[in-house]
Scaffold this motif. Structure first.
Motif, PDB file in Angstrom:
ATOM      1  N   LEU A 497       0.834  -1.197   0.000  1.00  0.00           N
ATOM      2  CA  LEU A 497       0.000   0.000   0.000  1.00  0.00           C
ATOM      3  C   LEU A 497       0.869   1.248   0.000  1.00  0.00           C
ATOM      4  CD1 LEU A 497      -2.576  -1.115   2.721  1.00  0.00           C
ATOM      5  CD2 LEU A 497      -3.032  -0.901   0.278  1.00  0.00           C
ATOM      6  N   GLY A 498       0.307   2.361  -0.452  1.00  0.00           N
ATOM      7  CA  GLY A 498       1.018   3.630  -0.464  1.00  0.00           C
ATOM      8  C   GLY A 498       0.087   4.783  -0.182  1.00  0.00           C
ATOM      9  N   GLY A 499       0.684   5.964  -0.039  1.00  0.00           N
ATOM     10  CA  GLY A 499      -0.103   7.156   0.268  1.00  0.00           C
ATOM     11  C   GLY A 499      -0.406   7.254   1.750  1.00  0.00           C
ATOM     12  N   ARG A 500      -1.472   7.983   2.070  1.00  0.00           N
ATOM     13  CA  ARG A 500      -1.891   8.132   3.471  1.00  0.00           C
ATOM     14  C   ARG A 500      -3.404   7.988   3.562  1.00  0.00           C
ATOM     15  NH1 ARG A 500       1.633   9.947   7.265  1.00  0.00           N
ATOM     16  NH2 ARG A 500       3.687  10.564   6.523  1.00  0.00           N
ATOM     17  N   GLY A 501      -3.847   7.252   4.557  1.00  0.00           N
ATOM     18  CA  GLY A 501      -5.272   7.035   4.756  1.00  0.00           C
ATOM     19  C   GLY A 501      -5.465   5.747   5.526  1.00  0.00           C
ATOM     20  N   SER A 502      -6.525   5.029   5.235  1.00  0.00           N
ATOM     21  CA  SER A 502      -6.783   3.791   5.955  1.00  0.00           C
ATOM     22  C   SER A 502      -7.527   2.805   5.070  1.00  0.00           C
ATOM     23  CB  SER A 502      -7.601   4.053   7.223  1.00  0.00           C
ATOM     24  OG  SER A 502      -8.899   4.523   6.891  1.00  0.00           O
ATOM     25  N   VAL A 503      -7.454   1.541   5.478  1.00  0.00           N
ATOM     26  CA  VAL A 503      -8.158   0.454   4.799  1.00  0.00           C
ATOM     27  C   VAL A 503      -8.897  -0.351   5.859  1.00  0.00           C
ATOM     28  CG1 VAL A 503      -7.924  -1.610   3.377  1.00  0.00           C
ATOM     29  CG2 VAL A 503      -6.388   0.327   3.002  1.00  0.00           C
ATOM     30  N   VAL A 515      -6.533  -0.779   8.994  1.00  0.00           N
ATOM     31  CA  VAL A 515      -5.095  -0.632   8.771  1.00  0.00           C
ATOM     32  C   VAL A 515      -4.807   0.819   8.421  1.00  0.00           C
ATOM     33  CG1 VAL A 515      -3.134  -1.329   7.344  1.00  0.00           C
ATOM     34  CG2 VAL A 515      -4.883  -3.011   7.982  1.00  0.00           C
ATOM     35  N   ALA A 516      -3.941   1.454   9.201  1.00  0.00           N
ATOM     36  CA  ALA A 516      -3.541   2.840   8.926  1.00  0.00           C
ATOM     37  C   ALA A 516      -2.375   2.842   7.950  1.00  0.00           C
ATOM     38  CB  ALA A 516      -3.153   3.546  10.217  1.00  0.00           C
ATOM     39  N   VAL A 517      -2.527   3.525   6.835  1.00  0.00           N
ATOM     40  CA  VAL A 517      -1.490   3.595   5.809  1.00  0.00           C
ATOM     41  C   VAL A 517      -0.739   4.909   5.976  1.00  0.00           C
ATOM     42  CG1 VAL A 517      -0.999   3.524   3.337  1.00  0.00           C
ATOM     43  CG2 VAL A 517      -2.944   2.248   4.260  1.00  0.00           C
ATOM     44  N   THR A 518       0.553   4.816   6.270  1.00  0.00           N
ATOM     45  CA  THR A 518       1.353   6.018   6.515  1.00  0.00           C
ATOM     46  C   THR A 518       2.536   6.145   5.563  1.00  0.00           C
ATOM     47  OG1 THR A 518       2.660   4.823   8.176  1.00  0.00           O
ATOM     48  CG2 THR A 518       0.736   6.042   8.959  1.00  0.00           C
ATOM     49  N   GLN A 519       2.901   5.039   4.888  1.00  0.00           N
ATOM     50  CA  GLN A 519       4.042   5.066   3.979  1.00  0.00           C
ATOM     51  C   GLN A 519       3.893   3.943   2.965  1.00  0.00           C
ATOM     52  OE1 GLN A 519       7.740   3.254   5.723  1.00  0.00           O
ATOM     53  NE2 GLN A 519       6.634   3.545   7.645  1.00  0.00           N
ATOM     54  N   ASP A 520       4.701   3.987   1.906  1.00  0.00           N
ATOM     55  CA  ASP A 520       4.662   2.955   0.871  1.00  0.00           C
ATOM     56  C   ASP A 520       5.431   1.727   1.348  1.00  0.00           C
ATOM     57  OD1 ASP A 520       3.389   4.826  -0.639  1.00  0.00           O
ATOM     58  OD2 ASP A 520       5.127   5.364  -1.846  1.00  0.00           O
ATOM     59  N   ARG A 521       4.706   0.656   1.640  1.00  0.00           N
ATOM     60  CA  ARG A 521       5.361  -0.576   2.069  1.00  0.00           C
ATOM     61  C   ARG A 521       4.348  -1.714   2.098  1.00  0.00           C
ATOM     62  NH1 ARG A 521       4.274  -2.078   7.284  1.00  0.00           N
ATOM     63  NH2 ARG A 521       3.418  -0.544   8.714  1.00  0.00           N
ATOM     64  N   LEU A 522       4.803  -2.872   2.553  1.00  0.00           N
ATOM     65  CA  LEU A 522       3.958  -4.052   2.664  1.00  0.00           C
ATOM     66  C   LEU A 522       3.229  -4.036   4.010  1.00  0.00           C
ATOM     67  CD1 LEU A 522       3.552  -6.844   1.051  1.00  0.00           C
ATOM     68  CD2 LEU A 522       5.016  -7.787   2.838  1.00  0.00           C
ATOM     69  N   TYR A 523       1.912  -4.231   3.973  1.00  0.00           N
ATOM     70  CA  TYR A 523       1.085  -4.281   5.187  1.00  0.00           C
ATOM     71  C   TYR A 523       0.443  -5.665   5.306  1.00  0.00           C
ATOM     72  CZ  TYR A 523       1.373   0.833   5.382  1.00  0.00           C
ATOM     73  OH  TYR A 523       1.815   2.134   5.459  1.00  0.00           O
ATOM     74  N   VAL A 544      -5.560   6.447  -1.221  1.00  0.00           N
ATOM     75  CA  VAL A 544      -4.660   5.349  -0.876  1.00  0.00           C
ATOM     76  C   VAL A 544      -4.371   4.530  -2.136  1.00  0.00           C
ATOM     77  CG1 VAL A 544      -4.368   3.257   0.504  1.00  0.00           C
ATOM     78  CG2 VAL A 544      -5.492   5.257   1.487  1.00  0.00           C
ATOM     79  N   SER A 545      -3.101   4.145  -2.313  1.00  0.00           N
ATOM     80  CA  SER A 545      -2.690   3.343  -3.471  1.00  0.00           C
ATOM     81  C   SER A 545      -2.487   1.896  -3.058  1.00  0.00           C
ATOM     82  CB  SER A 545      -1.378   3.879  -4.059  1.00  0.00           C
ATOM     83  OG  SER A 545      -1.505   5.230  -4.444  1.00  0.00           O
ATOM     84  N   ALA A 546      -2.765   0.982  -3.980  1.00  0.00           N
ATOM     85  CA  ALA A 546      -2.514  -0.443  -3.761  1.00  0.00           C
ATOM     86  C   ALA A 546      -1.728  -0.981  -4.954  1.00  0.00           C
ATOM     87  CB  ALA A 546      -3.828  -1.196  -3.593  1.00  0.00           C
ATOM     88  N   TYR A 547      -0.747  -1.847  -4.666  1.00  0.00           N
ATOM     89  CA  TYR A 547       0.154  -2.338  -5.714  1.00  0.00           C
ATOM     90  C   TYR A 547       0.008  -3.839  -5.966  1.00  0.00           C
ATOM     91  CZ  TYR A 547       2.625   2.138  -5.331  1.00  0.00           C
ATOM     92  OH  TYR A 547       2.956   3.480  -5.330  1.00  0.00           O
TER      93      TYR A 547
END
Length: 552
Positions: A497-503, A515-523, A544-547
């Protein structure tokens, strides 16, 4: 191997043109002679060959350089097909179009310009099945490698496919001569076929149609480009362990093969975890046993190897053992040095890390995998390579035996437990258009924010989008009411995931966690500790971005 590669590419092109891959464009090629002069089929095939050659070789490089979407040329070709269909069904539209192109009509070749343009539309929309020859061209183009061999193979493949389609076009024209008295009706019919073909491209039916027919050309491909000689001739780079091992007069203590001097760390952008960020060289590390680990920080397979690497580093460093992590990115955000630095700190990576953003060291080793470990002895020679997870005890034994060759003392083994998953799990699933697979639901509208609808039922290991998404080549960006649904088989579900926000994560219809998204990485989204066959629905906040999904 150029002598073998180019003739095989020509044969591969011939085979492609009679395979199910050509079915989506076959009606257009066959009907191209129904309207226009006798030379029109030649103009159409010339346009198809020219633009197909450009698309497989230079299109990606050019679009990258201009910052344009990867599917731009395909979209233009679809629009041109609709336009040509309109000119055939409604003659007045053709009159309007021809006015600015009147210079073509003053020549004896009358409709050659329009035929060439139609061929260009077909060339950019034609997507044949990729065998070793075509894969060699596209992978070389992706690496900006436009050498004589790449161009020669591309030309030979294009020529082979074009000759067969030219024969089909000319044959179709000759068959239509008897029906010249009904040319007006045939023009309309051909226009309808052309519009239907364009509509099929919009909904990616061209790739689906190919799967409806048996692969009757596979036997021919097996004895040509898929043969051992063919595969060998199209191999882009040679892995360091593909070399013939050096023969020693006396057997080595470890019993490992010797593949000669290790390549140096080439094209490294920066170094992490070295004093003052100073670079390392293979020469500087002479006298030590070195493990070179190719990894990337959002790859779950790489992350699962880190505990073993770190344990070996802690234990055997005093015996002359060194690890060098070569971070070669898979996604665009993994080029950011700040992200890599943060990840190495978060995962407790203490050994030196080389940031290989330009794939210099990756190519020097001829590497193709994440993760990949190369063992280098105290003399600076490559002695072993391991690709993927698992077999940790064997790798540790090799480390110890190379240390024993160095000091004639065999260090005590750690005997680490191997936690590599052994059960069948859902395969890694990429979400952008470049590598999207096992997708169900609304047709993809790449490069723009569009609304998607979830299907009621998902087949096992398939995924779908709901709400508003902007689908790009490598990532998807959430808009309003954005949802991803996935039917998975795994113990753990991870998502880059990337960007900022939540899932918000719903497992089998019940809310599981946020899940709180704070940086581009694996969650990690789901961690059940046991095999599971279920469905997760992920609700995203906009932006929020997803890869890619990975599973364990």
């Amino acid at each position: 191997m150029v002598v073998v590669a180019i003739p095989l590419a020509f044969v591969a092109g011939l085979i492609t043109a009679v395979s199910p891959c050509v079915f989506p464009v076959l009606p257009i090629v066959l009907g191209s002679g129904l309207a226009g002069s006798k030379r029109r089929p030649y103009a159409i095939i010339a346009g198809l060959a020219t633009c197909f050659f450009v698309s497989i070789l230079f299109a990606t490089w050019l679009l990258d350089a201009l910052g344009l979407p990867k599917d731009l040329l395909r979209n233009i070709s679809i629009a041109l097909l609709f336009l040509f269909a309109a000119t055939l069904i409604f003659p007045q539209v053709g009159v309007w179009i021809e006015r600015p192109l009147a210079r073509f009509s003053r020549r004896p070749s009358g409709d050659l310009g329009g035929g060439f343009l139609l061929g260009c539309a077909l060339g950019f929309g034609f997507v044949p099945c990729a065998g070793p020859a075509l894969a060699f061209v596209t992978s070389s183009a992706a690496a900006h490698s436009f050498g004589p061999k790449t161009i020669g193979v591309a030309l030979a493949y294009t020529l082979g496919a074009s000759l067969v389609m030219l024969g089909i076009a000319v044959g179709g024209q000759r068959l239509s001569i008897r029906a010249r008295s009904r040319v007006a009706e045939l023009r309309v019919a051909f226009g309808v076929v052309l519009a239907a073909a364009a509509l099929g491209l919009v909904f990616n039916l061209d790739t689906k149609i190919q799967t409806w027919f048996p692969d009757y050309t596979s036997a021919l491909q097996d004895v040509t480009e898929n043969s051992s000689a063919g595969v060998k001739s199209y191999k882009r780079t040679q892995n360091v362990t593909d070399k013939k091992p050096i023969q020693h007069s006396k057997p080595t203590l470890s019993g490992l093969k010797d593949y000669g001097p290790a390549p140096d760390f080439t094209g490294i952008q920066t170094w992490l975890n070295t004093p003052g960020g100073k670079p390392l060289t293979v020469r500087q590390l002479r006298g030590k046993v070195v493990l070179v680990d190719f990894w990337t920080y959002s790859c779950i397979n790489c992350l699962r190897t880190l505990p073993y690497l770190e344990a070996w580093y802690r234990t055997y460093a005093k015996d002359g053992f060194v690890i060098v992590g070569v971070h070669t990115p898979e996604f665009a955000f993994e080029h950011e040095v700040s992200n890599i630095r943060m990840a190495t700190h978060e995962y407790g990576v203490r050994y030196p890390v080389a940031v290989d953003n330009n794939y210099g060291t990756w190519n020097a080793y001829g590497n193709e995998y994440w993760p990949a470990e190369y063992l280098i002895d105290a003399n600076g020679h490559v002695r072993e390579a391991k690709f993927g997870e698992g077999d940790y005890s064997k790798t540790e034994d090799s480390i110890r035996s190379l240390l024993a060759e160095r000091d004639a003392t065999l260090p005590k083994a750690l005997h680490l437990a191997d936690h590599t998953p052994t059960y069948e799990a859902t395969p890694e699933s990429y979400l952008g258009t470049d590598r999207l697979d096992r997708y169900e639901g609304s047709p993809i509208k790449a490069g723009k924010m569009a609304k998607y609808t979830l299907p009621f039922v998902l087949d096992q290991s398939n995924l779908a989008y709901g709400g508003y998404w902007n689908i790009g080549p490598q990532r998807i960006v959430a808009g309003k009411n954005a949802v991803i649904a996935l039917h998975f088989v795994a113990r753990r579900v991870h998502l880059v995931l990337g960007g900022r926000g939540s899932v918000r994560v719903f497992l089998n219809g019940k809310f599981l966690r946020r899940v709180a998204v704070t940086q581009d990485r694996l969650y990690t989204l789901v961690d059940q500790g046991r095999d599971a066959d279920g469905r997760i629905d992920l609700h995203f906040t906009p932006g929020v971005s997803a890869y890619a999904f990975t599973f364990g």
